[in-house]
Design a protein around this motif. Structure first.
Motif, PDB file in Angstrom:
ATOM      1  N   THR A  28       1.262   6.686  -6.773  1.00 22.43           N
ATOM      2  CA  THR A  28       0.084   7.456  -7.171  1.00 22.43           C
ATOM      3  C   THR A  28       0.317   8.947  -6.970  1.00 22.43           C
ATOM      4  OG1 THR A  28      -1.332   5.585  -6.550  1.00 22.43           O
ATOM      5  CG2 THR A  28      -2.400   7.739  -6.792  1.00 22.43           C
ATOM      6  N   ALA A  29       0.964   9.315  -5.866  1.00 16.61           N
ATOM      7  CA  ALA A  29       1.268  10.722  -5.603  1.00 16.61           C
ATOM      8  C   ALA A  29       2.229  11.279  -6.651  1.00 16.61           C
ATOM      9  CB  ALA A  29       1.856  10.886  -4.211  1.00 16.61           C
ATOM     10  N   GLU A  30       3.267  10.500  -6.995  1.00 16.47           N
ATOM     11  CA  GLU A  30       4.219  10.953  -8.002  1.00 16.47           C
ATOM     12  C   GLU A  30       3.543  11.101  -9.370  1.00 16.47           C
ATOM     13  OE1 GLU A  30       7.008  12.210  -7.805  1.00 16.47           O
ATOM     14  OE2 GLU A  30       8.000  11.512  -5.984  1.00 16.47           O
ATOM     15  N   GLU A  31       2.691  10.153  -9.722  1.00 15.61           N
ATOM     16  CA  GLU A  31       1.959  10.234 -10.991  1.00 15.61           C
ATOM     17  C   GLU A  31       1.079  11.484 -11.027  1.00 15.61           C
ATOM     18  OE1 GLU A  31      -1.769   7.897 -13.074  1.00 15.61           O
ATOM     19  OE2 GLU A  31      -0.392   6.754 -11.800  1.00 15.61           O
ATOM     20  N   HIS A  32       0.376  11.739  -9.942  1.00 21.34           N
ATOM     21  CA  HIS A  32      -0.513  12.901  -9.858  1.00 21.34           C
ATOM     22  C   HIS A  32       0.268  14.202 -10.010  1.00 21.34           C
ATOM     23  CE1 HIS A  32      -3.674  15.561  -8.284  1.00 21.34           C
ATOM     24  NE2 HIS A  32      -2.744  16.076  -7.499  1.00 21.34           N
ATOM     25  N   ASN A  33       1.379  14.322  -9.309  1.00 16.42           N
ATOM     26  CA  ASN A  33       2.143  15.569  -9.350  1.00 16.42           C
ATOM     27  C   ASN A  33       2.915  15.741 -10.659  1.00 16.42           C
ATOM     28  OD1 ASN A  33       1.806  17.004  -6.639  1.00 16.42           O
ATOM     29  ND2 ASN A  33       2.214  14.899  -6.008  1.00 16.42           N
ATOM     30  N   ALA A  34       3.337  14.632 -11.261  1.00 15.92           N
ATOM     31  CA  ALA A  34       4.003  14.723 -12.561  1.00 15.92           C
ATOM     32  C   ALA A  34       3.043  15.286 -13.604  1.00 15.92           C
ATOM     33  CB  ALA A  34       4.517  13.347 -12.982  1.00 15.92           C
ATOM     34  N   ALA A  35       1.776  14.881 -13.531  1.00 16.20           N
ATOM     35  CA  ALA A  35       0.779  15.380 -14.484  1.00 16.20           C
ATOM     36  C   ALA A  35       0.531  16.873 -14.299  1.00 16.20           C
ATOM     37  CB  ALA A  35      -0.522  14.599 -14.317  1.00 16.20           C
ATOM     38  N   LYS A  36       0.793  17.379 -13.095  1.00 16.33           N
ATOM     39  CA  LYS A  36       0.606  18.812 -12.799  1.00 16.33           C
ATOM     40  C   LYS A  36       1.856  19.624 -13.093  1.00 16.33           C
ATOM     41  CE  LYS A  36      -0.576  19.697  -8.778  1.00 16.33           C
ATOM     42  NZ  LYS A  36      -0.818  19.797  -7.333  1.00 16.33           N
ATOM     43  N   GLY A  37       2.949  18.962 -13.406  1.00 16.24           N
ATOM     44  CA  GLY A  37       4.189  19.674 -13.650  1.00 16.24           C
ATOM     45  C   GLY A  37       5.122  19.726 -12.463  1.00 16.24           C
ATOM     46  N   GLY A  38       4.804  18.977 -11.403  1.00 17.44           N
ATOM     47  CA  GLY A  38       5.693  18.928 -10.241  1.00 17.44           C
ATOM     48  C   GLY A  38       4.949  19.127  -8.934  1.00 17.44           C
ATOM     49  N   TRP A  39       5.638  18.822  -7.857  1.00 17.44           N
ATOM     50  CA  TRP A  39       5.066  18.981  -6.520  1.00 17.44           C
ATOM     51  C   TRP A  39       4.957  20.462  -6.168  1.00 17.44           C
ATOM     52  CZ3 TRP A  39       4.195  15.056  -2.600  1.00 17.44           C
ATOM     53  CH2 TRP A  39       4.380  13.752  -3.067  1.00 17.44           C
ATOM     54  N   ALA A  40       3.965  20.798  -5.347  1.00 23.55           N
ATOM     55  CA  ALA A  40       3.807  22.168  -4.850  1.00 23.55           C
ATOM     56  C   ALA A  40       4.616  22.347  -3.570  1.00 23.55           C
ATOM     57  CB  ALA A  40       2.330  22.464  -4.588  1.00 23.55           C
ATOM     58  N   CYS A  41       4.863  23.595  -3.205  1.00 26.95           N
ATOM     59  CA  CYS A  41       5.517  23.946  -1.934  1.00 26.95           C
ATOM     60  C   CYS A  41       4.733  25.114  -1.351  1.00 26.95           C
ATOM     61  CB  CYS A  41       6.985  24.343  -2.150  1.00 26.95           C
ATOM     62  SG  CYS A  41       8.047  23.010  -2.681  1.00 26.95           S
ATOM     63  N   ARG A  42       3.658  24.779  -0.608  1.00 21.70           N
ATOM     64  CA  ARG A  42       2.661  25.792  -0.285  1.00 21.70           C
ATOM     65  C   ARG A  42       2.862  26.544   1.014  1.00 21.70           C
ATOM     66  NH1 ARG A  42      -1.888  23.219   1.139  1.00 21.70           N
ATOM     67  NH2 ARG A  42      -0.665  21.354   1.497  1.00 21.70           N
ATOM     68  N   GLN A  43       3.534  25.958   2.009  1.00 22.40           N
ATOM     69  CA  GLN A  43       3.418  26.378   3.393  1.00 22.40           C
ATOM     70  C   GLN A  43       3.561  27.873   3.633  1.00 22.40           C
ATOM     71  OE1 GLN A  43       6.042  24.276   2.250  1.00 22.40           O
ATOM     72  NE2 GLN A  43       7.461  24.294   3.867  1.00 22.40           N
ATOM     73  N   PRO A  44       3.619  28.353   4.853  1.00 15.96           N
ATOM     74  CA  PRO A  44       4.767  28.264   5.739  1.00 15.96           C
ATOM     75  C   PRO A  44       4.854  27.125   6.733  1.00 15.96           C
ATOM     76  CG  PRO A  44       3.294  29.941   6.558  1.00 15.96           C
ATOM     77  CD  PRO A  44       2.679  29.356   5.327  1.00 15.96           C
ATOM     78  N   GLU A  48       0.831  -1.208   0.000  1.00 20.28           N
ATOM     79  CA  GLU A  48       0.000   0.000   0.000  1.00 20.28           C
ATOM     80  C   GLU A  48       0.862   1.253   0.000  1.00 20.28           C
ATOM     81  OE1 GLU A  48      -4.093  -0.638   2.324  1.00 20.28           O
ATOM     82  OE2 GLU A  48      -2.345  -1.287   3.485  1.00 20.28           O
ATOM     83  N   CYS A  49       1.924   1.243   0.797  1.00 23.69           N
ATOM     84  CA  CYS A  49       2.811   2.405   0.851  1.00 23.69           C
ATOM     85  C   CYS A  49       3.431   2.674  -0.525  1.00 23.69           C
ATOM     86  CB  CYS A  49       3.903   2.189   1.891  1.00 23.69           C
ATOM     87  SG  CYS A  49       3.312   2.184   3.597  1.00 23.69           S
ATOM     88  N   GLU A  50       3.876   1.605  -1.199  1.00 20.61           N
ATOM     89  CA  GLU A  50       4.434   1.757  -2.538  1.00 20.61           C
ATOM     90  C   GLU A  50       3.399   2.373  -3.484  1.00 20.61           C
ATOM     91  OE1 GLU A  50       7.328   1.425  -3.793  1.00 20.61           O
ATOM     92  OE2 GLU A  50       8.501   0.144  -2.453  1.00 20.61           O
ATOM     93  N   TRP A  51       2.172   1.886  -3.391  1.00 20.29           N
ATOM     94  CA  TRP A  51       1.106   2.392  -4.256  1.00 20.29           C
ATOM     95  C   TRP A  51       0.819   3.865  -3.986  1.00 20.29           C
ATOM     96  CZ3 TRP A  51      -3.745   4.355  -2.971  1.00 20.29           C
ATOM     97  CH2 TRP A  51      -4.601   4.597  -4.055  1.00 20.29           C
ATOM     98  N   VAL A  52       0.776   4.253  -2.701  1.00 17.70           N
ATOM     99  CA  VAL A  52       0.501   5.662  -2.358  1.00 17.70           C
ATOM    100  C   VAL A  52       1.587   6.563  -2.938  1.00 17.70           C
ATOM    101  CG1 VAL A  52       0.353   7.323  -0.468  1.00 17.70           C
ATOM    102  CG2 VAL A  52      -0.844   5.148  -0.292  1.00 17.70           C
ATOM    103  N   ILE A  53       2.851   6.178  -2.780  1.00 14.27           N
ATOM    104  CA  ILE A  53       3.948   6.992  -3.304  1.00 14.27           C
ATOM    105  C   ILE A  53       3.864   7.094  -4.825  1.00 14.27           C
ATOM    106  CG2 ILE A  53       6.446   7.113  -3.624  1.00 14.27           C
ATOM    107  CD1 ILE A  53       6.747   5.873  -0.836  1.00 14.27           C
TER     108      ILE A  53
END
Length: 289
Positions: free
Chosen positions: A114-130, A107-112
């Motif tokens: 899936t997250a990478e696939e989702h963010n790759a389609a968006k052009g990369g991970w976001a960095c929203r904080q502070p 499951e952990c492998e699948w979550v990672i």
């Protein structure tokens, strides 16, 4: 009556806490009718007269904590939670940290993935904080790549199933709050080296998704607190959930190599919000922080 109760303590439950109870003669002396001494007498008498009342044990635990009797305080608070598993105030006062198995390696492998696939389609991970800056960072100079779980329907469905069958039942057992009263108000994935979070109004959890062999460092650090004079560092196994009261001071141990993926969630409960507001109001009245 008080004389009899205090005398009975020698053969009842309080000796397990290694308490030196006031002598019956002093208890009946009018000169000791006020202040902290009178409170101690009343609390001991309440526990002895109603040993199955969780509120009395909770008050005794709070009193012992204030006197620096940390081991005895923890014993009294645990007794409160044994009598009344839904005594959330006693659970919070214990400030315990739990580790619970919630996901398999697959499951952990699948979550990672899936997250990478989702963010790759968006052009990369976001960095929203502070909010994910390392403790002490000036002007939030460091940000960690992150994503909201709710933004990916497959991850959201997986999380909802985990909440129903594993996460919320585990939090109910840990904090004595029925799962039906808990609601998840924020959950996100981090791809990070270090972060600090501190939510004083609810419960916090994080699930390690990465294989520990894939990164160096990491873990969650808890500085000395009310029930421990030593710092504690927790390093969950893959798929384990680390959960604790949000107001418990903690910070991430820096990841010094590789990549560490974790899922972080914050859970609310109305009674915990009310408890925190009561604490804040008390601090404002007494000048305590």
């Amino acid at each position: 009556m008080l004389h009899a109760l205090l005398s009975a303590a020698c053969s009842f439950k309080l000796p397990a806490l290694d308490l030196k109870l006031p002598s019956p003669s002093l208890a009946e002396d009018g000169r000791f009718g006020g202040g902290g001494y009178a409170t101690a007498l009343r609390v001991c008498a309440d526990v002895l007269s109603s040993p199955n009342d969780s509120g009395g044990w909770r008050e005794l635990g709070t009193l012992l904590h204030g006197k620096g009797r940390l081991d005895a305080s923890a014993m009294a608070l645990r007794r409160a939670t044994q009598i009344e598993p839904l005594d959330s105030e006693a659970h919070v006062a214990l400030a315990e940290v739990w580790l619970t198995e919630v996901a398999s390696e697959e499951e952990c492998e699948w979550v990672i993935a899936t997250a990478e696939e989702h963010n790759a389609a968006k052009g990369g991970w976001a960095c929203r904080q502070p909010r994910f800056a390392p403790e002490g960072t000036v002007a939030n100079a460091v940000r960690a790549p992150d994503m909201l779980v709710a933004d990916e329907p497959r991850l959201l469905a997986w999380l909802n199933e985990k909440c129903d069958h594993t996460i919320l039942p585990a939090l109910e057992a840990q904090f004595g709050i029925p799962a039906r009263e808990l609601w998840l108000y924020d959950t996100f994935l981090l791809k990070l080296g270090v972060h600090v979070d501190d939510d004083g109004f609810g419960l916090s959890f994080n699930v390690l998704l990465s294989d520990p062999a894939d990164f160096e460092g990491g873990g969650t650090r808890f500085p000395p607190n009310a029930f421990s004079s030593e710092e504690a560092v927790y390093t969950p196994r893959r798929g384990q959930m680390l959960s604790h009261y949000g107001g418990l001071r903690h910070a991430s141990v820096p990841c010094t190599g590789g990549l560490r993926y974790i899922m972080v969630g914050f859970v609310r409960a109305e009674r915990l919000v009310e408890l925190r507001l009561e604490d804040a109001a008390y601090g404002a009245r007494t000048g305590e922080r």
